[in-house]
Design a protein around this motif. Structure first.
Motif, PDB file in Angstrom:
ATOM      1  N   ILE A 210       0.873  -1.167   0.000  1.00  0.00           N
ATOM      2  CA  ILE A 210       0.000   0.000   0.000  1.00  0.00           C
ATOM      3  C   ILE A 210       0.911   1.218   0.000  1.00  0.00           C
ATOM      4  CG2 ILE A 210      -1.738   1.305   1.288  1.00  0.00           C
ATOM      5  CD1 ILE A 210      -2.791  -1.381   2.336  1.00  0.00           C
ATOM      6  N   VAL A 211       0.863   1.980  -1.096  1.00  0.00           N
ATOM      7  CA  VAL A 211       1.725   3.149  -1.240  1.00  0.00           C
ATOM      8  C   VAL A 211       0.921   4.370  -0.784  1.00  0.00           C
ATOM      9  CG1 VAL A 211       3.107   4.521  -2.841  1.00  0.00           C
ATOM     10  CG2 VAL A 211       2.935   2.043  -3.165  1.00  0.00           C
ATOM     11  N   VAL A 212       1.339   4.928   0.356  1.00  0.00           N
ATOM     12  CA  VAL A 212       0.625   6.078   0.926  1.00  0.00           C
ATOM     13  C   VAL A 212       1.179   7.358   0.306  1.00  0.00           C
ATOM     14  CG1 VAL A 212      -0.023   7.268   3.059  1.00  0.00           C
ATOM     15  CG2 VAL A 212       0.345   4.792   3.086  1.00  0.00           C
ATOM     16  N   THR A 213       0.316   8.156  -0.286  1.00  0.00           N
ATOM     17  CA  THR A 213       0.750   9.341  -1.024  1.00  0.00           C
ATOM     18  C   THR A 213      -0.127  10.538  -0.673  1.00  0.00           C
ATOM     19  OG1 THR A 213       1.358   7.868  -2.852  1.00  0.00           O
ATOM     20  CG2 THR A 213       1.241  10.202  -3.362  1.00  0.00           C
ATOM     21  N   ASN A 214       0.493  11.700  -0.489  1.00  0.00           N
ATOM     22  CA  ASN A 214      -0.254  12.949  -0.352  1.00  0.00           C
ATOM     23  C   ASN A 214      -0.339  13.596  -1.737  1.00  0.00           C
ATOM     24  OD1 ASN A 214       1.141  14.071   2.879  1.00  0.00           O
ATOM     25  ND2 ASN A 214      -0.346  12.499   2.382  1.00  0.00           N
TER      26      ASN A 214
ATOM     27  N   ARG B 184      11.726 -13.484  -7.511  1.00  0.00           N
ATOM     28  CA  ARG B 184      11.214 -14.763  -8.021  1.00  0.00           C
ATOM     29  C   ARG B 184      10.510 -14.587  -9.366  1.00  0.00           C
ATOM     30  NH1 ARG B 184       9.218 -15.510  -2.549  1.00  0.00           N
ATOM     31  NH2 ARG B 184       7.112 -15.050  -3.248  1.00  0.00           N
ATOM     32  N   GLY B 185      10.480 -13.346  -9.852  1.00  0.00           N
ATOM     33  CA  GLY B 185       9.812 -13.072 -11.117  1.00  0.00           C
ATOM     34  C   GLY B 185       8.303 -12.997 -10.980  1.00  0.00           C
ATOM     35  N   GLU B 186       7.827 -12.865  -9.721  1.00  0.00           N
ATOM     36  CA  GLU B 186       6.382 -12.744  -9.510  1.00  0.00           C
ATOM     37  C   GLU B 186       6.012 -11.275  -9.377  1.00  0.00           C
ATOM     38  OE1 GLU B 186       5.071 -15.156  -6.175  1.00  0.00           O
ATOM     39  OE2 GLU B 186       6.655 -16.587  -6.631  1.00  0.00           O
ATOM     40  N   ARG B 187       4.723 -11.016  -9.497  1.00  0.00           N
ATOM     41  CA  ARG B 187       4.240  -9.645  -9.414  1.00  0.00           C
ATOM     42  C   ARG B 187       3.879  -9.322  -7.971  1.00  0.00           C
ATOM     43  NH1 ARG B 187      -0.030  -6.415 -10.410  1.00  0.00           N
ATOM     44  NH2 ARG B 187      -1.419  -8.047  -9.659  1.00  0.00           N
ATOM     45  N   ILE B 188       4.211  -8.133  -7.542  1.00  0.00           N
ATOM     46  CA  ILE B 188       3.749  -7.693  -6.236  1.00  0.00           C
ATOM     47  C   ILE B 188       2.556  -6.763  -6.468  1.00  0.00           C
ATOM     48  CG2 ILE B 188       5.583  -5.914  -6.151  1.00  0.00           C
ATOM     49  CD1 ILE B 188       5.470  -6.282  -3.054  1.00  0.00           C
ATOM     50  N   GLU B 189       1.471  -7.065  -5.729  1.00  0.00           N
ATOM     51  CA  GLU B 189       0.248  -6.281  -5.872  1.00  0.00           C
ATOM     52  C   GLU B 189       0.482  -4.904  -5.260  1.00  0.00           C
ATOM     53  OE1 GLU B 189      -3.923  -6.980  -3.923  1.00  0.00           O
ATOM     54  OE2 GLU B 189      -3.126  -8.886  -4.656  1.00  0.00           O
ATOM     55  N   LYS B 190       0.180  -3.834  -5.989  1.00  0.00           N
ATOM     56  CA  LYS B 190       0.408  -2.485  -5.461  1.00  0.00           C
ATOM     57  C   LYS B 190      -0.893  -1.686  -5.467  1.00  0.00           C
ATOM     58  CE  LYS B 190       3.518  -1.757  -8.640  1.00  0.00           C
ATOM     59  NZ  LYS B 190       3.786  -3.062  -9.248  1.00  0.00           N
ATOM     60  N   HIS B 191      -1.111  -0.949  -4.373  1.00  0.00           N
ATOM     61  CA  HIS B 191      -2.307  -0.107  -4.276  1.00  0.00           C
ATOM     62  C   HIS B 191      -1.913   1.281  -3.822  1.00  0.00           C
ATOM     63  CE1 HIS B 191      -4.954  -3.629  -4.397  1.00  0.00           C
ATOM     64  NE2 HIS B 191      -4.108  -4.208  -3.561  1.00  0.00           N
ATOM     65  N   LEU B 192      -2.627   2.263  -4.331  1.00  0.00           N
ATOM     66  CA  LEU B 192      -2.394   3.640  -3.908  1.00  0.00           C
ATOM     67  C   LEU B 192      -3.412   4.039  -2.844  1.00  0.00           C
ATOM     68  CD1 LEU B 192      -0.916   6.408  -4.528  1.00  0.00           C
ATOM     69  CD2 LEU B 192      -2.845   6.905  -6.003  1.00  0.00           C
ATOM     70  N   LEU B 193      -2.910   4.597  -1.740  1.00  0.00           N
ATOM     71  CA  LEU B 193      -3.799   5.161  -0.724  1.00  0.00           C
ATOM     72  C   LEU B 193      -3.496   6.656  -0.672  1.00  0.00           C
ATOM     73  CD1 LEU B 193      -5.930   4.321   1.453  1.00  0.00           C
ATOM     74  CD2 LEU B 193      -4.065   4.377   3.098  1.00  0.00           C
ATOM     75  N   LEU B 194      -4.438   7.449  -1.177  1.00  0.00           N
ATOM     76  CA  LEU B 194      -4.239   8.894  -1.219  1.00  0.00           C
ATOM     77  C   LEU B 194      -4.739   9.490   0.092  1.00  0.00           C
ATOM     78  CD1 LEU B 194      -3.193  10.942  -3.307  1.00  0.00           C
ATOM     79  CD2 LEU B 194      -5.544  11.246  -4.069  1.00  0.00           C
ATOM     80  N   THR B 195      -3.826  10.103   0.854  1.00  0.00           N
ATOM     81  CA  THR B 195      -4.216  10.615   2.173  1.00  0.00           C
ATOM     82  C   THR B 195      -4.145  12.143   2.193  1.00  0.00           C
ATOM     83  OG1 THR B 195      -1.949  10.319   2.936  1.00  0.00           O
ATOM     84  CG2 THR B 195      -3.474   8.555   3.431  1.00  0.00           C
ATOM     85  N   ARG B 196      -4.807  12.733   3.175  1.00  0.00           N
ATOM     86  CA  ARG B 196      -4.862  14.184   3.378  1.00  0.00           C
ATOM     87  C   ARG B 196      -5.427  14.895   2.153  1.00  0.00           C
ATOM     88  NH1 ARG B 196      -0.389  16.516   7.275  1.00  0.00           N
ATOM     89  NH2 ARG B 196      -2.226  17.806   7.573  1.00  0.00           N
ATOM     90  N   TYR B 197      -6.407  14.266   1.524  1.00  0.00           N
ATOM     91  CA  TYR B 197      -6.993  14.831   0.305  1.00  0.00           C
ATOM     92  C   TYR B 197      -8.067  15.849   0.668  1.00  0.00           C
ATOM     93  CZ  TYR B 197      -8.775  14.919  -4.465  1.00  0.00           C
ATOM     94  OH  TYR B 197      -9.134  15.304  -5.723  1.00  0.00           O
TER      95      TYR B 197
ATOM     96  N   LEU C 280      -6.198   2.395  -7.294  1.00  0.00           N
ATOM     97  CA  LEU C 280      -6.517   3.191  -6.104  1.00  0.00           C
ATOM     98  C   LEU C 280      -7.238   2.331  -5.065  1.00  0.00           C
ATOM     99  CD1 LEU C 280      -6.594   6.075  -4.889  1.00  0.00           C
ATOM    100  CD2 LEU C 280      -8.747   6.430  -6.094  1.00  0.00           C
ATOM    101  N   LEU C 281      -6.709   2.342  -3.848  1.00  0.00           N
ATOM    102  CA  LEU C 281      -7.335   1.582  -2.760  1.00  0.00           C
ATOM    103  C   LEU C 281      -8.316   2.452  -1.982  1.00  0.00           C
ATOM    104  CD1 LEU C 281      -7.188  -1.193  -1.238  1.00  0.00           C
ATOM    105  CD2 LEU C 281      -5.622  -0.076   0.347  1.00  0.00           C
ATOM    106  N   GLY C 282      -8.029   3.737  -1.886  1.00  0.00           N
ATOM    107  CA  GLY C 282      -8.931   4.617  -1.156  1.00  0.00           C
ATOM    108  C   GLY C 282      -8.416   6.039  -1.113  1.00  0.00           C
ATOM    109  N   ILE C 283      -9.334   6.938  -0.781  1.00  0.00           N
ATOM    110  CA  ILE C 283      -8.995   8.354  -0.636  1.00  0.00           C
ATOM    111  C   ILE C 283      -9.363   8.751   0.788  1.00  0.00           C
ATOM    112  CG2 ILE C 283      -9.357  10.682  -1.532  1.00  0.00           C
ATOM    113  CD1 ILE C 283     -10.714   9.202  -4.005  1.00  0.00           C
ATOM    114  N   ILE C 284      -8.363   9.133   1.577  1.00  0.00           N
ATOM    115  CA  ILE C 284      -8.620   9.523   2.957  1.00  0.00           C
ATOM    116  C   ILE C 284      -8.666  11.049   3.011  1.00  0.00           C
ATOM    117  CG2 ILE C 284      -7.929   9.229   5.373  1.00  0.00           C
ATOM    118  CD1 ILE C 284      -8.303   6.542   3.817  1.00  0.00           C
ATOM    119  N   PRO C 285      -9.809  11.616   3.350  1.00  0.00           N
ATOM    120  CA  PRO C 285      -9.893  13.085   3.355  1.00  0.00           C
ATOM    121  C   PRO C 285      -9.087  13.689   4.499  1.00  0.00           C
ATOM    122  CG  PRO C 285     -11.920  12.134   4.221  1.00  0.00           C
ATOM    123  CD  PRO C 285     -11.068  10.977   3.764  1.00  0.00           C
ATOM    124  N   GLU C 286      -8.550  14.863   4.257  1.00  0.00           N
ATOM    125  CA  GLU C 286      -7.906  15.646   5.322  1.00  0.00           C
ATOM    126  C   GLU C 286      -8.950  15.845   6.415  1.00  0.00           C
ATOM    127  OE1 GLU C 286      -4.694  17.865   5.226  1.00  0.00           O
ATOM    128  OE2 GLU C 286      -5.291  17.542   7.297  1.00  0.00           O
TER     129      GLU C 286
END
Lengths: 85, 271
Positions: free
Chosen positions: B139-143, B168-181, B205-211
């Protein structure tokens, strides 16, 4: 302050942020996806020279300088004195 | 099957620890067995945000070095019985954290828990790469701010190259969590929009966390916001994010605060 300036919309800054990021990240991603050029060159040079005589890894120096106008690639190889004998 | 989730960002101060606590608690509130691991050796804070700072006896490094058993170091949450915390060491040298040691602890935790949430330190050094190493999901937390987006891009690059899955050549699942929006500021062109960040980083996008003021209030009292005020806007956003993490497809929205007529008239006071 006139009534006009009071109600004038300030220019949006978010599009500037977006454009700056797009340009910067395009550049940074290109750099990151480039393998370690110096390392690759060093390995290949060692392989080619190795066909003719043995040379240790620390006897080969590869230096890459990126300038805004001119980039230089310096390769120095220390020849073992007995190599050509 | 247990899932190892890393909460990461590159940049500091964007809400990794707050989000780890809120997501972990929300998962546990939905009945999952959850453990939160603090990887920030020397600067631990997950214990404080979770209100468990006075209950820390042993930590992750004690377990890795064999000075304590895993069961002795795990702190069971007093409010949600399916939630546990494995604190970071506050004093030891961070070189004591070894890839093999961390791997062993995570393997043991996989047998006991459904979700293992790894709260990463800021930066791209050893601590951060160790926190992400064993992850199945990130989960990549981003402002919505230039330096945070740039650092997230860097972290996404590391997730694709430095993790065990990548090796191992496998994919890592990545999600964006937008915070302080702040939707109102984004609408006025003062803040990057959700779509801008998504287009630049191109991960789902995993979610938008409002400021929200609720986030600080929750950390003041040592409680995840999903527990201290479950009906608040950020808590609802975290609950939605957890549903998506568990595979539900949910329409994306930015939860807003419910403002009553009287408070609209007189302006909101901090409750």
């Amino acid at each position: 302050m006139t009534l006009f300036t009071l109600f004038r919309r300030r220019p949006a800054t978010a599009p500037v942020a977006r454009e700056r990021l797009q340009i910067l990240l395009a550049h940074e991603r290109a750099l990151a996806s480039q393998p370690d050029l110096v390392g690759v060159l060093l390995d290949e040079i060692l392989t080619v020279i190795g066909r003719h005589f043995t040379v240790e890894r620390d006897q080969v120096h590869v230096k890459l300088d990126r300038g805004s106008n001119v980039s230089t690639l310096e390769i120095g190889i220390e020849m073992p004195s007995h190599a050509m004998a | 099957m247990a899932k190892v989730v890393v909460v990461t960002s590159g940049k500091g101060g964007v809400g990794k620890t707050t989000s780890s606590a809120a997501l972990g608690a929300a998962l546990a509130q939905s009945g999952m067995n959850v453990v939160l691991i603090d990887f920030d050796v020397g600067l631990r804070n997950l214990d404080l945000v979770m209100g468990a700072e006075r209950r820390v006896v042993f930590d992750l490094i004690n377990v890795i070095q064999g000075d304590a058993k895993l069961a002795q170091a795990l702190i069971r949450d007093r409010r949600i019985e399916t939630l546990s915390l494995l604190p970071a060491s506050q004093t030891r040298d961070k070189d004591a954290l070894t890839p093999e040691g961390v791997g062993r602890v995570i393997e043991d935790l996989r047998e006991k828990f459904d979700y293992i949430i790894c709260d990463s330190p800021a930066g791209i050094e050893r601590g951060a790469t160790l926190a992400m190493h064993h992850a199945d999901t990130a989960i990549v937390v981003t402002n919505p701010e230039v330096s945070s987006v740039r650092d997230s891009d860097r972290i996404i690059g590391l997730l694709d190259s430095k993790t065990a899955r990548a090796a191992r050549g496998e994919r890592i699942e990545k999600h964006l969590l937008l915070t302080r929006y702040d939707a109102a500021r984004a609408l006025r062109g003062e803040m990057l929009k959700v779509e801008d960040v998504l287009e630049i980083l191109s991960i789902p996008l995993l979610g938008i966390i409002p400021e929200s003021q609720e986030v600080l209030k929750a950390s003041n009292i040592g409680s995840p916001v999903t527990l201290s005020n479950p009906s608040s806007a950020p808590a609802r956003a975290y609950f939605d994010a957890v549903k998506r993490l568990r595979g539900e497809s949910l329409a994306m929205s930015v939860p807003g605060e419910k403002v009553g007529f009287i408070s609209k008239l007189f302006g909101r006071k901090a409750a």
